[in-house]
Design a protein around this motif. Structure first.
Motif, PDB file in Angstrom:
ATOM      1  N   ALA A 595      28.471   3.733   4.120  1.00 10.56           N
ATOM      2  CA  ALA A 595      27.889   5.138   3.947  1.00 10.56           C
ATOM      3  C   ALA A 595      27.076   5.235   2.628  1.00 10.56           C
ATOM      4  O   ALA A 595      26.086   5.783   2.349  1.00 10.56           O
ATOM      5  CB  ALA A 595      28.900   6.212   3.951  1.00 10.56           C
ATOM      6  N   VAL A 596      27.884   4.567   1.470  1.00 16.07           N
ATOM      7  CA  VAL A 596      27.093   4.555   0.377  1.00 16.07           C
ATOM      8  C   VAL A 596      25.770   3.515   0.243  1.00 16.07           C
ATOM      9  O   VAL A 596      24.769   4.008  -0.134  1.00 16.07           O
ATOM     10  CB  VAL A 596      28.023   3.946  -0.655  1.00 16.07           C
ATOM     11  CG1 VAL A 596      27.176   3.574  -2.129  1.00 16.07           C
ATOM     12  CG2 VAL A 596      29.055   4.870  -0.921  1.00 16.07           C
ATOM     13  N   GLY A 597      25.811   2.582   1.182  1.00 17.85           N
ATOM     14  CA  GLY A 597      24.601   1.883   1.431  1.00 17.85           C
ATOM     15  C   GLY A 597      23.621   2.343   2.055  1.00 17.85           C
ATOM     16  O   GLY A 597      22.270   2.218   1.855  1.00 17.85           O
ATOM     17  N   LEU A 598      23.973   3.052   3.316  1.00 19.91           N
ATOM     18  CA  LEU A 598      22.733   4.085   3.673  1.00 19.91           C
ATOM     19  C   LEU A 598      22.461   5.087   2.813  1.00 19.91           C
ATOM     20  O   LEU A 598      21.014   5.071   3.007  1.00 19.91           O
ATOM     21  CB  LEU A 598      23.595   4.407   4.915  1.00 19.91           C
ATOM     22  CG  LEU A 598      23.885   3.420   6.382  1.00 19.91           C
ATOM     23  CD1 LEU A 598      24.731   4.063   7.198  1.00 19.91           C
ATOM     24  CD2 LEU A 598      22.625   2.969   6.699  1.00 19.91           C
ATOM     25  N   THR A 599      23.238   5.589   2.236  1.00 19.64           N
ATOM     26  CA  THR A 599      22.713   6.701   1.282  1.00 19.64           C
ATOM     27  C   THR A 599      21.788   5.952   0.213  1.00 19.64           C
ATOM     28  O   THR A 599      20.618   6.695  -0.158  1.00 19.64           O
ATOM     29  CB  THR A 599      23.760   7.421   0.869  1.00 19.64           C
ATOM     30  OG1 THR A 599      24.923   8.075   1.376  1.00 19.64           O
ATOM     31  CG2 THR A 599      23.216   8.590  -0.561  1.00 19.64           C
TER      32      THR A 599
END
Length: 817
Positions: A595-599
């Motif tokens: 999720a951090v990567g997509l954000t």
């Protein structure tokens, strides 16, 4: 001549398809005879072996390499040998270090070669050898001096040497409680010496050994009592009690210490103990009668009356495996066994295949697993209702060990291990080593918090009283729900390691991922019904221990062991498996990392479009870092995977296991995100059905009022959590990213509902936003503007959600009055 190999298969030793239970005695060690061998003279050896055979024994354990006459005599009679290797181990070396370890390793490998050469020269069928033990009780203080890692590595090397000389030979290391923590790779069975005089302690520790031995068979290689201290009657009584416990435990057997009082160590006679079941002149003691009774007894002799068991097999499109499953039940000789097959609306020929067997077959409309199980419960006539998946196979003695576990009247449910199919294809083998497999969660060696649905049994009176399985769970989760309901009501769930089944895992990667997505959906439903058992990441809060999984970086994350003060504890178990904990945390955090990567991708794109310069460069590093972490985790898992020595494709297996460890938590999280929480239905399908009450019906009861209010809020897709039992609030309604509305409800005069609501912040997400805002401001004012804008949108959503919640509660109150 013995011509049938004994093979290790799951928790059992087998000769062909029959379970082989070790029933034997130890033989030696002795003073050297005329030819130098540490055994009696050949004539006395033959007499001893013949006497063992007359007692009904089938195994003889030795402490050093037996000469040709001992091996030939045992083979002629049909006794199998459990041969111990005698070589200069760490006891013979005072200085720890590489030279000592190299000397011990070389001595052990030479002892292996000498034994194998002797077998080849003598022409003795290797099948006459049950197993080879590469060591016996390395003292715990010497393990501390030389290092447990070095001892494990060298013993594992000697085990591998035996397998290199004969791939079919079973190998073990004979351990004892003070070094229980030693893990020797490549063993085919676990052997343990255990001297405990109290029956309760012996039973409890034997159950513990059954659990820690995992899927390997367990054989107790020493147990007994000294007659010169406790008397011959005391020895006989203790042996009868302990051997009965061994039989009831379902372990692979035992060898009693010892055959005779004649005993020598380091070329000196040992006197004053009298552990033998015969004296020095081979006159039988009363203990020999206890051993004979055990040796000739069968499993059916352990109880006078066996309860009726109904086995429910639920199947949906299982035409490929249903016959194998039902044949395994047909082979069981349990005296009172009923089988109920529930065909859950299959559109293949599952029904036709099931009807070929002499069992009750119910042809049901498609309704999901829980409804099929409830139909099986309703049709069952047994005192105990057991469940076996259609893609699983049970051992013929599976019902017997389930029934023995219910002898404890405090137990309401019992489960056992479900082992992977040993000769499965590559993908199924990889899935068996990957997370998400149905497995037990233990809170003790014989107590469970959860038992897997493919191998579980219940008292019918209990499972009926809680209305069976909740139909909301159509594919998974119903077994977890039932277990938690039982525990909440004060029932106890038992676990028997001997009640094993062999269970097929998914044979394709898409099938495995679909299964894990379904488990994610089930977790979302479970979190609504049992909110206190889940954390903020949506992970179940298990009170017990989940066994299995790969060992992550075993050289760095060695298990934590309870040694006692300065290593003085007589029992030294593993107190914490840090490798398994590391894997659990890593898989739980993988969705967060993703999720951090997509954000980061979104933020970098926005910053790039706004020509933010340096902030865009920094933000673009976030998804790269997230991807690096995820790939690193997959590589570490692949390298740490314990691959069987007979594995034909070790590189492909490791790579696939690493990829599945990476994909499984992401797919499971997606399943949770895509699922709407629903209340359990009000339907009871066991012993009749109850009419569902109208959602808005008002009965004046506070519990009904809470249920009605919760249903009204959920119908508008509000997230609902039940606060923990120490809270003053009844419901927590998630109204947006930053707030919750806490609801307390009371009823006056049985017709007027009173409701209080208070807005409370969600500190976890609010804190994340604050940290993100500060970090964004440090990078660039533009990034701070983006974060602030998102926060404002979230606050607006919160305000709207709070207003909607309060408006719906007011309307519900008006309708209830």
């Amino acid at each position: 001549m013995v011509n049938e190999r004994v093979a290790a298969d799951g928790k059992h030793l087998r000769v062909c398809t029959d379970r082989f239970v070790v029933k034997g005695v130890t033989y030696g060690s002795f003073l050297p005879r005329s030819d130098g061998a540490r055994y009696p003279e050949p004539e006395l050896v033959r007499a001893d072996l013949a006497a063992m055979d007359r007692l009904g024994l089938n195994t003889v354990r030795t402490y050093d390499r037996p000469p040709g006459d001992v091996m030939a005599g045992a083979a002629e009679i049909g006794l199998r040998l459990l041969i111990g290797l005698d070589y200069p181990d760490w006891r013979y070396h005072r200085t720890p270090g590489r030279d000592t370890n190299r000397a011990v390793r070389d001595a052990g490998c030479r002892a292996v070669d000498d034994l194998m050469d002797e077998l080849e020269r003598s022409g003795i069928d290797p099948a006459a050898v049950l197993a080879v033990s590469v060591g016996n009780e390395v003292p715990a203080d010497l393990v501390r001096v030389h290092g447990s890692a070095a001892v494990e590595d060298i013993l594992s090397t000697i085990v591998d040497r035996v397998h290199r000389r004969d791939r079919d030979m079973l190998v073990t290391y004979t351990n004892y409680p003070t070094t229980e923590y030693l893990r020797v790779d490549g063993q085919d069975l676990i052997t343990f010496n255990l001297f405990l005089e109290q029956a309760e302690s012996f039973d409890r520790y034997l159950r513990h050994l059954q659990v820690v031995s995992g899927r390997l068979p367990l054989v107790l290689t020493e147990l007994g009592l000294a007659t010169e201290i406790h008397g011959t009657r005391g020895q006989a009584e203790l042996l009868a009690e302990q051997l009965s416990t061994v039989a009831r435990s379902g372990c692979a057997g035992a060898t009693v210490f010892a055959w005779t009082d004649e005993w020598g160590v380091n070329d000196e006679a040992v006197t004053g103990w009298g552990f033998g079941i015969t004296d020095n002149d081979r006159r039988p003691k009363p203990g020999a009668g206890a051993v004979e009774t055990w040796a000739r007894a069968d499993l059916k002799d352990l109880a006078e009356r066996w309860p009726r068991i109904s086995v429910v097999v639920c199947a949906y499109n299982e035409s490929r495996m249903i016959e194998e499953c039902l044949r395994s039940l047909e082979r069981s000789d349990y005296p009172d066994l009923e089988v109920v097959v529930c065909n859950d609306g299959s559109d293949d020929d599952t029904l036709a295949r099931a009807q070929r067997f002499p069992f009750t077959v119910l042809d049901l409309p498609r309704g999901g697993l829980s409804r099929a199980r409830n139909a099986g419960i309703a049709a069952a006539s047994g005192d105990i209702v057991a469940f076996l998946d259609a893609d699983a196979v049970c051992h013929p003695q599976w019902p017997w060990f389930l029934a023995l576990s219910f002898d404890d009247r405090t137990v309401s449910a019992v489960g056992g291990p479900n082992l992977p199919v040993p000769d499965a294809g590559l993908i199924e083998r990889a899935v068996a080593l990957s997370p998400g497999a149905p497995t037990e969660v233990l809170i003790g060696d014989d107590r469970a918090e959860h038992i897997a649905g493919c191998n579980m049994a219940f008292r019918k009176s209990v499972i009926t009283r809680i209305d069976g399985f909740e139909p909301t769970y159509t594919a998974a989760g119903d077994d977890v729900d039932v277990c938690w309901k039982l525990l909440d009501e004060g029932h106890r769930i038992g676990f028997n390691p001997a009640a094993q089944v062999v269970h097929h895992r998914r044979g394709t990667v898409p099938g495995y991922l679909r299964q894990q997505r379904g488990y994610g959906r089930a977790e979302k439903l479970l979190s609504a019904a049992h909110p206190a058992r889940f954390n903020r990441l949506g992970q179940a809060r298990w009170a017990g221990v989940i066994y299995g999984g790969v060992g992550l970086l075993p050289s760095l994350l060695r298990p934590r062991v309870y040694h006692g003060h300065q290593g003085s504890a007589p029992f030294q178990p593993v107190s914490a498996d840090r490798a398994s904990v590391a894997v659990s945390w890593a898989t739980a955090l993988l969705p967060v990392v993703a999720a951090v990567g997509l954000t980061g991708v979104v933020a970098a794109t926005v910053a790039g479009a706004m020509d933010a310069g340096a902030p865009a460069t920094w933000l673009s590093a976030v998804p790269a870092a997230a991807l690096t972490l995820m790939v690193t985790f997959a590589i570490v898992v692949a390298l740490s995977t314990d691959v069987d020595r007979n594995e034909s494709s070790p590189i492909a297996l490791r790579a696939l296991v690493g990829l599945l460890h990476l994909a499984q938590p992401l797919v499971r999280t997606w399943g949770r995100i895509r699922t709407r929480t629903r209340l359990p239905s009000a339907e009871s399908e066991v012993g009749g059905s109850a009419e569902a009450t109208e959602t808005e019906a008002w009965t004046g009861d506070r519990h009904d009022a809470l249920v009605g209010l919760e249903r009204r809020l959920r119908s508008s897709r509000f997230g609902i959590r039940h606060p923990d039992p120490s809270s003053n609030w009844d419901l927590a309604v998630t109204t947006g990213p930053f707030t919750r509305v806490m609801v307390a409800l009371g009823v006056a005069w049985s017709w007027t509902p009173h409701v209080r609501t208070v807005i409370r912040p969600r500190w976890s997400l609010s804190g994340v936003v604050v940290v993100a805002a500060v970090a964004a401001w440090l990078w660039s004012p533009w990034a701070a503007v983006v974060v602030a804008g998102l926060a404002v949108v979230g606050l607006v959503a919160d305000a709207v959600g709070v207003a909607r919640t309060r408006r719906m509660i007011e309307r519900w109150q008006v309708a209830a009055r």
